[in-house]
Design a protein around this motif. Structure first.
Motif, PDB file in Angstrom:
ATOM      1  N   UNK A 283     -10.737  -6.883   3.765  1.00 36.89           N
ATOM      2  CA  UNK A 283      -9.759  -6.105   2.316  1.00 36.89           C
ATOM      3  C   UNK A 283      -7.975  -6.432   3.100  1.00 36.89           C
ATOM      4  N   UNK A 284      -7.925  -7.554   4.130  1.00 35.70           N
ATOM      5  CA  UNK A 284      -6.353  -7.355   4.931  1.00 35.70           C
ATOM      6  C   UNK A 284      -6.428  -8.519   5.274  1.00 35.70           C
ATOM      7  N   UNK A 285      -5.402  -9.195   5.271  1.00 32.22           N
ATOM      8  CA  UNK A 285      -5.302  -9.690   6.348  1.00 32.22           C
ATOM      9  C   UNK A 285      -4.445  -9.419   7.382  1.00 32.22           C
ATOM     10  N   UNK A 286      -4.217 -10.283   8.589  1.00 29.89           N
ATOM     11  CA  UNK A 286      -3.448 -10.217   9.377  1.00 29.89           C
ATOM     12  C   UNK A 286      -2.263  -9.059   9.765  1.00 29.89           C
ATOM     13  N   UNK A 287      -1.606  -9.866   8.391  1.00 31.79           N
ATOM     14  CA  UNK A 287      -0.241  -9.419   8.515  1.00 31.79           C
ATOM     15  C   UNK A 287      -0.295  -7.544   7.629  1.00 31.79           C
ATOM     16  N   UNK A 288      -1.065  -7.870   6.543  1.00 35.31           N
ATOM     17  CA  UNK A 288      -1.636  -6.283   5.772  1.00 35.31           C
ATOM     18  C   UNK A 288      -1.513  -5.768   6.797  1.00 35.31           C
ATOM     19  N   UNK A 289      -2.692  -5.964   7.977  1.00 37.83           N
ATOM     20  CA  UNK A 289      -3.343  -4.651   9.403  1.00 37.83           C
ATOM     21  C   UNK A 289      -1.753  -4.427   9.579  1.00 37.83           C
ATOM     22  N   UNK A 290      -0.493  -5.081  10.218  1.00 36.57           N
ATOM     23  CA  UNK A 290       0.198  -4.835  10.865  1.00 36.57           C
ATOM     24  C   UNK A 290       0.857  -4.316  10.264  1.00 36.57           C
ATOM     25  N   UNK A 291       1.367  -4.410   9.330  1.00 38.39           N
ATOM     26  CA  UNK A 291       2.269  -3.638   8.549  1.00 38.39           C
ATOM     27  C   UNK A 291       1.501  -2.263   7.700  1.00 38.39           C
ATOM     28  N   UNK A 292       0.327  -1.418   7.981  1.00 35.27           N
ATOM     29  CA  UNK A 292       0.164  -0.444   7.358  1.00 35.27           C
ATOM     30  C   UNK A 292       0.665   0.085   7.928  1.00 35.27           C
ATOM     31  N   UNK A 293       0.642   1.471   7.936  1.00 38.80           N
ATOM     32  CA  UNK A 293       1.049   2.761   8.865  1.00 38.80           C
ATOM     33  C   UNK A 293      -0.161   3.557   9.111  1.00 38.80           C
TER      34      UNK A 293
END
Length: 483
Positions: A283-293
Motif C-alpha cells: 500500500x506504500x511506495x518506498x518514498x511514502x514509507x520513508x515519509x511516514x512518521x
C-alpha cells in the motif's frame, strides 16, 4: 538481626500468604523458583523482540538499503543472524546454567573484570536506555488516539511512561508467575495486530497490488557503510533474542526448553517481520514509507478504514509487552551481579513471601535514562561472547564432546560481529565512539576501588542501609544451591 527476623516471619507466614508465585509440591527453598515453561519462554522471546521497532522503524532499514529488494533481504538476513547468535547462546546456556545472560559467560571465560565491565555498561546505560525508549514509545502510541490531528503533549507522554514503569515494576516484584502471565497475554495481543497486518497484505497481493515490487533492486545502495547501518537498524528490531539466557535458573528443564524456545521463537519473528514489510509495500511506495512518521498507523489508515484505531491500541500492547520482558530479564542481571559481589549485596536478596528479586528490579527501573545513541555501542561485549567459543575448549574440556552446534556458526557470527563493530567506526568516525570506550574503561576505576580492594568505608555506610531495606522490602539473601 534483620535476616533472622525476616526468616522467622517467613516461617510464620508460610502456607496461605506465600502468594501465587511460590506454590509448588516440592519443598520451597529461599531461591528463585523454576516457574518459566516452554510456552512462557517462547512468549518471552517473541514478546520482547516484537516491540515498536517493526511498526515504527522499517523506514530506517529502507533508507540505508535504498530499495524494496535489499530492504526485505536485510530483514531476512538479520533474522538469520539473530537465530545463529541465539543458537550460540543456547549452547552456552545449557553448559553454564546460570542466569544473567552474558555476565556469567564472561566471568567463566575471561574472569571478573570483563564481566564487571559488561554489568557496569549494561545496567547504567544500555538496558535502562532501551527500557526508557520502549516505555516512551508505548506512551506515545497509547495517547495518540486521544489527540487526533496533533501530537500528544510531552507531559502526557512522560506521565504515561512513568505509570507504565511503576505498573511493570510492581507486577514483576510481586510474582514471577504474574509477570510471566502478563507477558504471555501481551504477546498474544501483539500477535493479533501482526496477523491483521499480514493477512491484509496477503489479500492485497492476491488482488494484484504488486506494482511496488517491480524493479525491486533499482536504486539500491550497495556499500559497506550503508549495509552496515541497515543491519544495525534491522538488528535493533530483533533486540531481545538473548533474553532467555538472563533467566536460565528459572527455566523448567533449561536443557530442553532454552534451545527449543529459541528455535521456535526467533524464526517465527523473522517470518513475521518479512511478511509485515511485504504488507507495508503493498500500500506504500518506498518514498511514502520513508515519509511516514509511524508506518503501521499509515498502513491502518489506508487499509483498515474505520477500524484503523486498533493499530495504535495494539502497538501500545506490543511496546508494553516488550518493556515487561526487558524488565523481567534485566532485573536478573542486577541480581546475579550482586550475588557475585559486583553490585551492592542487597541487590542479590529475594523477597521472603514472593521469592522475586524485588531489590534488583527496583534498582534497575530507578536508573532508566533517555540516552539512545550509546545503545548500539554495546557490540564489543556481544562480540566477546562469540569469541568465547574459542576460549571454552581450554576452560571446559568436555566442550567439544558435548557441543551440539557446528563450530562454523560461531565463526560466522564472530566475523559478522567484527564487521558490524568496525564498519561504522571506519566509515563515519565520531567522538561518540571514544566517549563510549572511555565510559566502559571508567568502570575499571570502580572495580579496583570497590571490588578488588574492597574499601571498608563503603561497607560501613551500606550496612545500615541494607538492614533497613531488608526490613522495608522483607528480603533476605538467597540460599546457596548445590548442583
Amino acid at each position: 538481626m534483620g535476616e533472622e527476623s525476616l526468616r522467622k516471619r517467613k516461617g510464620e507466614h508460610s502456607g496461605k500468604e506465600d502468594g501465587q508465585s511460590v506454590q509448588s509440591h516440592e519443598p520451597q527453598t529461599m531461591n528463585l523458583q523454576k516457574q518459566v515453561g516452554l510456552i512462557s519462554g517462547i512468549c518471552m522471546i517473541v514478546g520482547t523482540i516484537i516491540g515498536s521497532g517493526i511498526f515504527v522503524s522499517p523506514k530506517s532499514v529502507l533508507a540505508n538499503a535504498g530499495a524494496v529488494g535489499p530492504c526485505l533481504t536485510i530483514w531476512a538476513a538479520c533474522g538469520i543472524l539473530a537465530t545463529l547468535g541465539a543458537l550460540c547462546y543456547a549452547e552456552l546456556g545449557t553448559m553454564i546454567t546460570k542466569s544473567g545472560g552474558e555476565y556469567p559467560y564472561l566471568m567463566e571465560a575471561f574472569g571478573p573484570i570483563p564481566a564487571f565491565l559488561f554489568s557496569w555498561t549494561s545496567l547504567l546505560v544500555t538496558k535502562p536506555s532501551s527500557f526508557a525508549i520502549i516505555c516512551l514509545s508505548f506512551a506515545e502510541y497509547a495517547s495518540t488516539p486521544f489527540y487526533p490531528g496533533c501530537d500528544p503533549p510531552q507531559v502526557v507522554i512522560k506521565c504515561l511512561a512513568a505509570a507504565a514503569i511503576v505498573v511493570i515494576t510492581i507486577v514483576n516484584s510481586l510474582s514471577v508467575k504474574l509477570g510471566s502471565y502478563l507477558q504471555n497475554f501481551l504477546t498474544a495481543a501483539k500477535m493479533i495486530i501482526v496477523t491483521i497486518i499480514i493477512v491484509s497484505g496477503i489479500v492485497l497481493l492476491a488482488q494484484g497490488k504488486t506494482e511496488n515490487f517491480e524493479d525491486s533492486f533499482k536504486d539500491s545502495k550497495i556499500s559497506v557503510s550503508s549495509i552496515g547501518l541497515a543491519f544495525y537498524n534491522g538488528l535493533w528490531a530483533y533486540d531481545g533474542w538473548n533474553q532467555l539466557n538472563y533467566i536460565t535458573e528459572e527455566l523448567k528443564n533449561p536443557y530442553r526448553n532454552l534451545p527449543l524456545s529459541i528455535i521456535i521463537g526467533i524464526p517465527l519473528v523473522t517470518v513475521c517481520y518479512v511478511l509485515i514489510n511485504i504488507s507495508y509495500f503493498t500500500v506504500m511506495t518506498s518514498t511514502e514509507l520513508l515519509q511516514s512518521q509511524a508506518v503501521a498507523v499509515t498502513f491502518g489508515d489506508r487499509v483498515l478504514y474505520p477500524a484503523s484505531w486498533i493499530v495504535p491500541l495494539f502497538v501500545a500492547f506490543s511496546t508494553i509487552g516488550s518493556a515487561n520482558g526487558t524488565c523481567f530479564t534485566a532485573g536478573r542481571l542486577v541480581y546475579v551481579a550482586g550475588r557475585e559481589g559486583h553490585m551492592l549485596k542487597v541487590l542479590s536478596y529475594i523477597s521472603v513471601k514472593r521469592l522475586t528479586p524485588a531489590p534488583a528490579i527496583i534498582f534497575y527501573v530507578s536508573i532508566y535514562s533517555k540516552y539512545r545513541k550509546i545503545i548500539n555501542k554495546n557490540s564489543p561485549f556481544s562480540l566477546s561472547i562469540f569469541l568465547l567459543f574459542f576460549q571454552l575448549p581450554h576452560l571446559i574440556p568436555e566442550f567439544f564432546k558435548e557441543r551440539n552446534i557446528p563450530i562454523i556458526i560461531p565463526v560466522i557470527v564472530t566475523l559478522v560481529s567484527i564487521l558490524l563493530v568496525l564498519a561504522p567506526i571506519i566509515s563515519a568516525p565520531e567522538l561518540a565512539y571514544l566517549y563510549c570506550v572511555l565510559f566502559i574503561l571508567s568502570g575499571l576505576i570502580v572495580y579496583v576501588l570497590f571490588v578488588h580492594f574492597k574499601f571498608n568505608w563503603p561497607q560501613k555506610i551500606s550496612k545500615p542501609i541494607t538492614m533497613h531495606l531488608q526490613m522495608l522490602l522483607e528480603v533476605v539473601p538467597a540460599e546457596e544451591v548445590t548442583e
